[in-house]
Design an enzyme around this catalytic site. Structure first.
Site, PDB file in Angstrom:
ATOM      1  N   LYS A 245     -87.079  36.339 -16.016  1.00 43.80           N
ATOM      2  CA  LYS A 245     -88.457  36.161 -15.538  1.00 43.80           C
ATOM      3  C   LYS A 245     -89.074  34.936 -16.197  1.00 43.80           C
ATOM      4  O   LYS A 245     -88.943  34.742 -17.399  1.00 43.80           O
ATOM      5  CB  LYS A 245     -89.288  37.403 -15.885  1.00 43.80           C
ATOM      6  CG  LYS A 245     -90.595  37.459 -15.135  1.00 43.80           C
ATOM      7  CD  LYS A 245     -91.702  38.105 -15.939  1.00 43.80           C
ATOM      8  CE  LYS A 245     -92.219  37.169 -17.001  1.00 43.80           C
ATOM      9  NZ  LYS A 245     -93.216  37.726 -17.881  1.00 43.80           N
TER      10      LYS A 245
ATOM     11  N   ALA B 294     -73.510  38.987 -33.242  1.00 46.55           N
ATOM     12  CA  ALA B 294     -73.815  40.158 -32.403  1.00 46.55           C
ATOM     13  C   ALA B 294     -74.647  41.168 -33.189  1.00 46.55           C
ATOM     14  O   ALA B 294     -74.499  41.310 -34.406  1.00 46.55           O
ATOM     15  CB  ALA B 294     -72.513  40.803 -31.946  1.00 46.55           C
TER      16      ALA B 294
ATOM     17  N   ARG C 244    -104.099  52.932  19.313  1.00 49.87           N
ATOM     18  CA  ARG C 244    -102.713  53.339  19.541  1.00 49.87           C
ATOM     19  C   ARG C 244    -101.798  53.030  18.345  1.00 49.87           C
ATOM     20  O   ARG C 244    -100.675  53.513  18.275  1.00 49.87           O
ATOM     21  CB  ARG C 244    -102.191  52.666  20.817  1.00 49.87           C
ATOM     22  CG  ARG C 244    -102.789  53.253  22.076  1.00 49.87           C
ATOM     23  CD  ARG C 244    -102.581  52.377  23.286  1.00 49.87           C
ATOM     24  NE  ARG C 244    -103.545  51.280  23.351  1.00 49.87           N
ATOM     25  CZ  ARG C 244    -103.610  50.381  24.339  1.00 49.87           C
ATOM     26  NH1 ARG C 244    -102.754  50.446  25.337  1.00 49.87           N
ATOM     27  NH2 ARG C 244    -104.516  49.424  24.325  1.00 49.87           N
TER      28      ARG C 244
ATOM     29  N   ASN D 292     -74.373  30.467 -24.073  1.00 51.35           N
ATOM     30  CA  ASN D 292     -73.789  31.741 -23.673  1.00 51.35           C
ATOM     31  C   ASN D 292     -74.637  32.855 -24.267  1.00 51.35           C
ATOM     32  O   ASN D 292     -74.774  32.952 -25.483  1.00 51.35           O
ATOM     33  CB  ASN D 292     -72.335  31.833 -24.163  1.00 51.35           C
ATOM     34  CG  ASN D 292     -71.626  33.023 -23.546  1.00 51.35           C
ATOM     35  OD1 ASN D 292     -72.217  33.780 -22.773  1.00 51.35           O
ATOM     36  ND2 ASN D 292     -70.363  33.209 -23.891  1.00 51.35           N
TER      37      ASN D 292
ATOM     38  N   GLY E  82    -102.214  45.053  32.559  1.00 50.03           N
ATOM     39  CA  GLY E  82    -102.983  44.879  33.787  1.00 50.03           C
ATOM     40  C   GLY E  82    -102.073  44.232  34.824  1.00 50.03           C
ATOM     41  O   GLY E  82    -101.295  43.335  34.501  1.00 50.03           O
TER      42      GLY E  82
ATOM     43  N   ASN F  58    -100.755  40.740  33.536  1.00 51.52           N
ATOM     44  CA  ASN F  58    -101.713  39.881  32.833  1.00 51.52           C
ATOM     45  C   ASN F  58    -101.304  39.783  31.370  1.00 51.52           C
ATOM     46  O   ASN F  58    -101.090  40.784  30.701  1.00 51.52           O
ATOM     47  CB  ASN F  58    -103.101  40.537  32.970  1.00 51.52           C
ATOM     48  CG  ASN F  58    -104.137  39.907  32.058  1.00 51.52           C
ATOM     49  OD1 ASN F  58    -104.030  38.733  31.706  1.00 51.52           O
ATOM     50  ND2 ASN F  58    -105.150  40.674  31.692  1.00 51.52           N
TER      51      ASN F  58
HETATM   52  C1  UD1 Z   1    -105.315  43.984  27.776  1.00 50.90           C
HETATM   53  C2  UD1 Z   1    -105.752  43.626  29.200  1.00 50.90           C
HETATM   54  C3  UD1 Z   1    -104.561  43.813  30.137  1.00 50.90           C
HETATM   55  C4  UD1 Z   1    -103.397  42.944  29.655  1.00 50.90           C
HETATM   56  C5  UD1 Z   1    -103.042  43.234  28.209  1.00 50.90           C
HETATM   57  C6  UD1 Z   1    -102.057  42.191  27.711  1.00 50.90           C
HETATM   58  C7  UD1 Z   1    -108.112  44.224  29.308  1.00 50.90           C
HETATM   59  C8  UD1 Z   1    -109.113  45.144  29.906  1.00 50.90           C
HETATM   60  N1  UD1 Z   1    -106.833  44.475  29.601  1.00 50.90           N
HETATM   61  O1  UD1 Z   1    -104.946  45.359  27.775  1.00 50.90           O
HETATM   62  O2  UD1 Z   1    -104.915  43.455  31.451  1.00 50.90           O
HETATM   63  O3  UD1 Z   1    -102.277  43.134  30.494  1.00 50.90           O
HETATM   64  O4  UD1 Z   1    -104.223  43.158  27.388  1.00 50.90           O
HETATM   65  O5  UD1 Z   1    -101.551  42.505  26.464  1.00 50.90           O
HETATM   66  O6  UD1 Z   1    -108.503  43.313  28.623  1.00 50.90           O
HETATM   67  N2  UD1 Z   1    -110.935  44.132  22.063  1.00 50.90           N
HETATM   68  C9  UD1 Z   1    -112.141  43.851  21.453  1.00 50.90           C
HETATM   69  N3  UD1 Z   1    -113.170  44.709  21.646  1.00 50.90           N
HETATM   70  C10 UD1 Z   1    -113.068  45.814  22.440  1.00 50.90           C
HETATM   71  C11 UD1 Z   1    -111.833  46.088  23.052  1.00 50.90           C
HETATM   72  C12 UD1 Z   1    -110.777  45.221  22.850  1.00 50.90           C
HETATM   73  O7  UD1 Z   1    -112.271  42.860  20.730  1.00 50.90           O
HETATM   74  O8  UD1 Z   1    -114.082  46.533  22.577  1.00 50.90           O
HETATM   75  C13 UD1 Z   1    -109.812  43.209  21.832  1.00 50.90           C
HETATM   76  C14 UD1 Z   1    -108.668  43.858  21.087  1.00 50.90           C
HETATM   77  O9  UD1 Z   1    -108.825  43.712  19.688  1.00 50.90           O
HETATM   78  C15 UD1 Z   1    -107.454  43.113  21.650  1.00 50.90           C
HETATM   79  C16 UD1 Z   1    -107.901  42.692  23.034  1.00 50.90           C
HETATM   80  O10 UD1 Z   1    -109.314  42.828  23.092  1.00 50.90           O
HETATM   81  O11 UD1 Z   1    -107.153  41.961  20.917  1.00 50.90           O
HETATM   82  C17 UD1 Z   1    -107.275  43.546  24.139  1.00 50.90           C
HETATM   83  O12 UD1 Z   1    -107.437  44.913  23.843  1.00 50.90           O
HETATM   84  P1  UD1 Z   1    -106.224  45.934  24.004  1.00 50.90           P
HETATM   85  O13 UD1 Z   1    -106.741  47.283  23.705  1.00 50.90           O
HETATM   86  O14 UD1 Z   1    -105.036  45.472  23.286  1.00 50.90           O
HETATM   87  O15 UD1 Z   1    -106.003  45.819  25.589  1.00 50.90           O
HETATM   88  P2  UD1 Z   1    -104.696  46.179  26.399  1.00 50.90           P
HETATM   89  O16 UD1 Z   1    -104.746  47.619  26.756  1.00 50.90           O
HETATM   90  O17 UD1 Z   1    -103.486  45.693  25.734  1.00 50.90           O
HETATM   91 MG    MG Z   2    -103.145  44.937  23.874  1.00 52.35          MG
END
Ligand code: UD1
Ligand code: MG
Length: 450
Positions: free
Chosen positions: A351, A423, A16, A377, A141, A171
């Site tokens: 600099k 000068a 995103r 100066n 979530g 969450n």
């Molecule tokens: C997630 C939570 C959601 C919460 C929100 C808070 C889940 C399923 N959902 O949603 O409940 O309210 O965060 O901000 O977790 N990541 C990985 N590998 C992957 C996918 C994600 O490492 O395959 C990591 C991302 O880099 C990130 C974190 O997991 O740091 C969460 O992923 P993101 O896509 O931001 O989840 P949200 O849609 O924000």
């Molecule tokens: Mg997130």
């Protein structure tokens, strides 16, 4: 606190953000998101600090390479639960608590994380989820609770029913587990709209296994503001800036137009200083008391002493002492030191130079790789010619000297104390103390032809 480890999930594609950079490397107030989290958790001194990397891992790994961090890799981005599974080798037999954080909640405080771990221990829960109450629930979530008030499950936006979407408790993406984590994690299934292994499903599984799951509410929901898009990044930036400006106002700094300045979260500004509209104070800046910073000035990684004035100027990696005036339209660059009462003005550039007390470079000059004594100066248009095309050379101008307008000082060159340079001179040899130097073609007056 002892006996806990931290996992930061940073493997996601951050789709995103629409970027070629991983989300973790996008900057909030000049600092990458991942660094905000790493700095916050490092204060707590965990047994292990593990970062799960995946998409464009090299960017994050290079950036964090000096620190005490263990990296694990998620080859395919199959969800936040799957990302956590990748820490199995390190944490499968670990007996302490496991604090898990998304990488996109930069404002979380270490004290809140401590409360989360304490709650997990105190209640004997297998997992405690940090939740928040907010009107702005889109994308988070939702926390579904049972009639008895216990946490039942977490439903993602895409999977939520219309009535679940009305829930105002969300969450945060921050959790504390005990060793029972693995019992739930290895049972995760990608049964959801995105066909991913969700970390959030561990809640239901732990409950089905008869384990206790708890939650605590964060007092200030701003702390858990998640960043998934550039709009959210920009909003969090504004929140952070507003909070910083309010702190400064409470501490006796004047900010003439709160909506029209940028002040980094780490700026230090002394009492009775005034910040006018258009000023940009970037990271690493400390400004003393009674200073005036005006008109589109940009300052980064620099120190400004008490009672100094900066007008429409660009200052980076410099030390400016007390009662100094800079600008309008000056450029003070890396390695410059301006001592007390110095004045640099109107389109001058400095600099890697030390300019000592009471000296003036008032108009259209360049002073580079120089040591300038006190009460000197430097006239309009004077240039230290410091670069021979290959290396830089030094210019020394000793105390009390007067450099007339439009002088070229061909470095390396030294001007002694109380010397006077006429000068328009091009100075190629040292000028001894107390002497007068002139180096320009004699003017001739001739009859006009025709
Ligand atoms: C997630 C939570 C959601 C919460 C929100 C808070 C889940 C399923 N959902 O949603 O409940 O309210 O965060 O901000 O977790 N990541 C990985 N590998 C992957 C996918 C994600 O490492 O395959 C990591 C991302 O880099 C990130 C974190 O997991 O740091 C969460 O992923 P993101 O896509 O931001 O989840 P949200 O849609 O924000
Ligand atoms: Mg997130």
């Amino acid at each position: 606190m002892e006996n806990f480890s931290v996992v930061i999930l940073a493997a996601g594609t951050g789709k995103r953000m629409k970027s070629s950079l991983p989300k973790a490397m996008h900057k909030l107030s000049g600092k990458p998101l991942i660094k905000w989290i790493v700095d916050t958790v490092s204060v707590l001194r965990p047994d292990n600090l593990i970062v799960v990397l995946g998409w464009r891992a090299e960017f994050i790994e290079d950036f964090l390479s000096d620190s005490n961090i263990k990296f694990v890799y998620q080859k395919e981005q199959l969800g936040s639960g799957h990302a956590l599974m990748q820490t199995e080798k390190i944490l499968r037999d670990y007996k302490g608590d496991i604090l898990v954080l998304n990488t996109d909640v930069p404002l979380i405080k270490s004290s809140t994380l401590l409360s989360l771990i304490e709650n997990n221990r105190k209640t004997g829960a297998s997992a405690t989820v940090l939740v928040a109450q907010t009107e702005n629930t889109f994308g988070y979530g939702r926390i579904v609770v049972k009639n008895d008030g216990c946490l039942e499950k977490i439903v993602e936006e895409k999977d939520a029913t219309p009535s679940e979407k009305q829930i105002k408790t969300i969450n945060s993406g921050i959790y504390c587990f005990n060793e029972n984590l693995w019992k739930a994690l290895l049972k995760l299934k990608p049964n959801n709209a995105k066909k991913e292994y969700y970390i959030t499903d561990t809640v239901v599984i732990l409950r089905q296994l008869g384990k206790k799951v708890s939650s605590i509410i964060v007092e200030d929901s701003c702390e858990v503001k998640g960043i998934n898009t550039r709009i959210e990044l920009s909003r969090v930036e504004s929140m952070l800036r507003e909070k910083k400006i309010k702190e400064l106002l409470y501490d006796g700094v004047s900010v003439v137009d709160m909506d029209n300045v940028y002040i980094s979260y780490d700026a230090k500004i002394g009492m009775d200083s005034i910040i006018y509209p258009g000023v940009f104070i970037d990271t690493g800046v400390s400004i003393g008391k009674n200073c005036t910073i005006k008109g589109n000035s940009y300052i980064k990684n620099s120190k400004i002493g008490d009672a100094s004035t900066i007008l429409y100027s660009y200052i980076e990696d410099a030390i400016i002492n007390e009662k100094v005036e800079v600008g309008p339209f000056s450029h003070i660059r890396q390695g410059s030191v301006l001592k007390e009462n110095v004045r640099i003005g109107n389109f001058s550039e400095v600099k890697k130079s030390i300019i000592s007390e009471n000296s003036k470079v008032n108009h259209l000059s360049y002073v580079g790789n120089s040591q300038v004594g006190k009460d000197v100066n430097i006239g309009a248009g004077t240039i230290t010619c410091n670069f021979d095309g290959i290396v830089k050379h030094e210019t020394v101008i000793s105390s009390g000297s007067f450099i007339g307008s439009n002088v070229n000082l061909i470095a390396p060159v030294e001007v002694g104390e109380n010397a006077f340079i006429a000068a328009g001179s091009t100075i190629t040899r040292n000028v001894p103390s107390g002497k007068f130097a002139i180096a320009r073609a004699k003017q001739e007056i001739k009859e006009r032809e025709g």
